[in-house]
Design a protein around this motif. Structure first.
Motif, mmCIF file in Angstrom:
data_model
loop_
_atom_site.group_PDB
_atom_site.id
_atom_site.type_symbol
_atom_site.label_atom_id
_atom_site.label_comp_id
_atom_site.label_asym_id
_atom_site.label_seq_id
_atom_site.Cartn_x
_atom_site.Cartn_y
_atom_site.Cartn_z
ATOM 1 N N ARG A 39 0.818 -1.220 0.000
ATOM 2 C CA ARG A 39 0.000 0.000 0.000
ATOM 3 C C ARG A 39 0.846 1.260 0.000
ATOM 4 N NH1 ARG A 39 -3.487 -2.281 4.687
ATOM 5 N NH2 ARG A 39 -2.212 -0.834 5.874
ATOM 6 N N GLY A 40 2.173 1.107 -0.015
ATOM 7 C CA GLY A 40 3.061 2.267 -0.004
ATOM 8 C C GLY A 40 3.191 2.906 1.369
ATOM 9 N N GLU A 41 2.948 2.150 2.432
ATOM 10 C CA GLU A 41 3.042 2.658 3.792
ATOM 11 C C GLU A 41 4.215 1.986 4.508
ATOM 12 O OE1 GLU A 41 -0.710 1.892 5.603
ATOM 13 O OE2 GLU A 41 -1.817 3.100 4.181
ATOM 14 N N PRO A 46 4.904 8.691 11.758
ATOM 15 C CA PRO A 46 4.188 9.486 10.745
ATOM 16 C C PRO A 46 4.885 10.823 10.490
ATOM 17 C CG PRO A 46 2.645 8.547 12.327
ATOM 18 C CD PRO A 46 4.022 8.284 12.854
ATOM 19 N N PRO A 47 4.876 11.305 9.261
ATOM 20 C CA PRO A 47 5.547 12.560 8.914
ATOM 21 C C PRO A 47 5.066 13.726 9.773
ATOM 22 C CG PRO A 47 4.735 11.446 6.947
ATOM 23 C CD PRO A 47 4.211 10.703 8.117
ATOM 24 N N GLY A 48 6.015 14.552 10.202
ATOM 25 C CA GLY A 48 5.687 15.730 10.982
ATOM 26 C C GLY A 48 5.436 15.484 12.456
ATOM 27 N N GLN A 49 5.665 14.246 12.927
ATOM 28 C CA GLN A 49 5.434 13.932 14.338
ATOM 29 C C GLN A 49 6.729 13.437 14.967
ATOM 30 O OE1 GLN A 49 1.685 11.830 15.085
ATOM 31 N NE2 GLN A 49 1.192 12.127 12.933
ATOM 32 N N ARG A 50 6.900 13.739 16.241
ATOM 33 C CA ARG A 50 8.131 13.360 16.942
ATOM 34 C C ARG A 50 8.109 11.882 17.324
ATOM 35 N NH1 ARG A 50 7.099 16.910 21.428
ATOM 36 N NH2 ARG A 50 8.023 15.192 22.583
ATOM 37 N N ALA A 53 7.065 11.293 21.038
ATOM 38 C CA ALA A 53 5.739 11.740 21.474
ATOM 39 C C ALA A 53 4.984 10.544 22.077
ATOM 40 C CB ALA A 53 4.957 12.306 20.292
ATOM 41 N N PRO A 54 4.097 10.773 23.050
ATOM 42 C CA PRO A 54 3.372 9.653 23.677
ATOM 43 C C PRO A 54 2.336 9.008 22.763
ATOM 44 C CG PRO A 54 2.604 11.734 24.570
ATOM 45 C CD PRO A 54 3.773 12.055 23.675
ATOM 46 N N SER A 55 1.946 9.689 21.694
ATOM 47 C CA SER A 55 1.005 9.088 20.747
ATOM 48 C C SER A 55 1.232 9.698 19.367
ATOM 49 C CB SER A 55 -0.437 9.310 21.200
ATOM 50 O OG SER A 55 -0.750 10.667 21.198
ATOM 51 N N TRP A 56 0.782 8.967 18.355
ATOM 52 C CA TRP A 56 0.879 9.431 16.975
ATOM 53 C C TRP A 56 -0.509 9.409 16.347
ATOM 54 C CZ3 TRP A 56 4.893 5.108 16.612
ATOM 55 C CH2 TRP A 56 6.130 5.553 17.089
ATOM 56 N N LEU A 64 -2.516 6.360 17.772
ATOM 57 C CA LEU A 64 -1.778 5.212 18.293
ATOM 58 C C LEU A 64 -0.964 5.644 19.500
ATOM 59 C CD1 LEU A 64 -0.806 2.266 17.927
ATOM 60 C CD2 LEU A 64 0.986 3.163 16.456
ATOM 61 N N HIS A 65 -1.305 5.093 20.674
ATOM 62 C CA HIS A 65 -0.530 5.339 21.890
ATOM 63 C C HIS A 65 0.551 4.271 21.956
ATOM 64 C CE1 HIS A 65 -3.342 8.311 23.468
ATOM 65 N NE2 HIS A 65 -4.275 7.558 22.896
ATOM 66 N N HIS A 66 1.759 4.648 22.364
ATOM 67 C CA HIS A 66 2.861 3.688 22.311
ATOM 68 C C HIS A 66 3.863 3.941 23.428
ATOM 69 C CE1 HIS A 66 5.718 6.673 20.780
ATOM 70 N NE2 HIS A 66 4.630 7.201 20.236
ATOM 71 N N VAL A 67 4.681 2.926 23.692
ATOM 72 C CA VAL A 67 5.812 3.037 24.611
ATOM 73 C C VAL A 67 7.003 2.347 23.957
ATOM 74 C CG1 VAL A 67 4.449 3.118 26.732
ATOM 75 C CG2 VAL A 67 5.189 0.926 25.842
ATOM 76 N N ALA A 68 8.181 2.822 24.274
ATOM 77 C CA ALA A 68 9.414 2.193 23.800
ATOM 78 C C ALA A 68 10.215 1.782 25.021
ATOM 79 C CB ALA A 68 10.218 3.155 22.941
ATOM 80 N N VAL A 69 10.587 0.511 25.087
ATOM 81 C CA VAL A 69 11.312 -0.023 26.230
ATOM 82 C C VAL A 69 12.490 -0.845 25.721
ATOM 83 C CG1 VAL A 69 11.152 -1.498 28.265
ATOM 84 C CG2 VAL A 69 9.179 -0.160 27.561
ATOM 85 N N GLY A 70 13.670 -0.612 26.265
ATOM 86 C CA GLY A 70 14.832 -1.427 25.930
ATOM 87 C C GLY A 70 15.505 -1.028 24.634
ATOM 88 N N GLU A 71 16.350 -1.937 24.161
ATOM 89 C CA GLU A 71 17.114 -1.703 22.941
ATOM 90 C C GLU A 71 16.876 -2.842 21.970
ATOM 91 O OE1 GLU A 71 21.215 -1.264 23.923
ATOM 92 O OE2 GLU A 71 20.827 0.209 25.483
ATOM 93 N N GLY A 72 17.279 -2.629 20.724
ATOM 94 C CA GLY A 72 17.163 -3.670 19.714
ATOM 95 C C GLY A 72 16.113 -3.346 18.680
#
Length: 94
Positions: A39-41, A46-50, A53-56, A64-72
């Motif tokens: 689909r070309g995604e 997403p463009p223009g978002q950090r 940020a706690p959500s996109w 979409l609410h998200h968390v990042a934990v750890g490495e890899g």
């Protein structure tokens, strides 16, 4: 007697089919990236978002609410119900 036996066989068959269907994987690893690429995604921020940020906002009606934990390598874990907004006490607002 035949009706009871037929009903019992039908119920056992339905239960066995449900157990089999619920126990199998609903996707194969890598299929999400393939579907998005078609689909070309991408799975990128997403463009223009950090990225931190706690959500996109991924589409006009999807946040979409998200968390990042750890490495890899990044892993996407999707959980929850049918995506209906929570209501009542404890419901988070974007």
């Amino acid at each position: 007697m035949a009706v009871v036996l037929g009903t019992l066989i039908l119920l056992v068959g339905a239960a066995a089919g449900t157990w089999w269907w619920m126990g199998r994987a609903l996707f194969r690893p890598g299929t999400v990236e393939q579907a998005l690429a078609a689909r070309g995604e991408t799975l990128e921020v997403p463009p223009g978002q950090r990225a931190d940020a706690p959500s996109w906002q991924v589409s006009p009606d999807v946040r979409l609410h998200h968390v990042a934990v750890g490495e890899g390598r990044d892993v996407v874990v999707v959980h929850g119900g049918p995506g209906l907004p929570r209501r009542g006490p404890g419901a988070r607002r974007p």
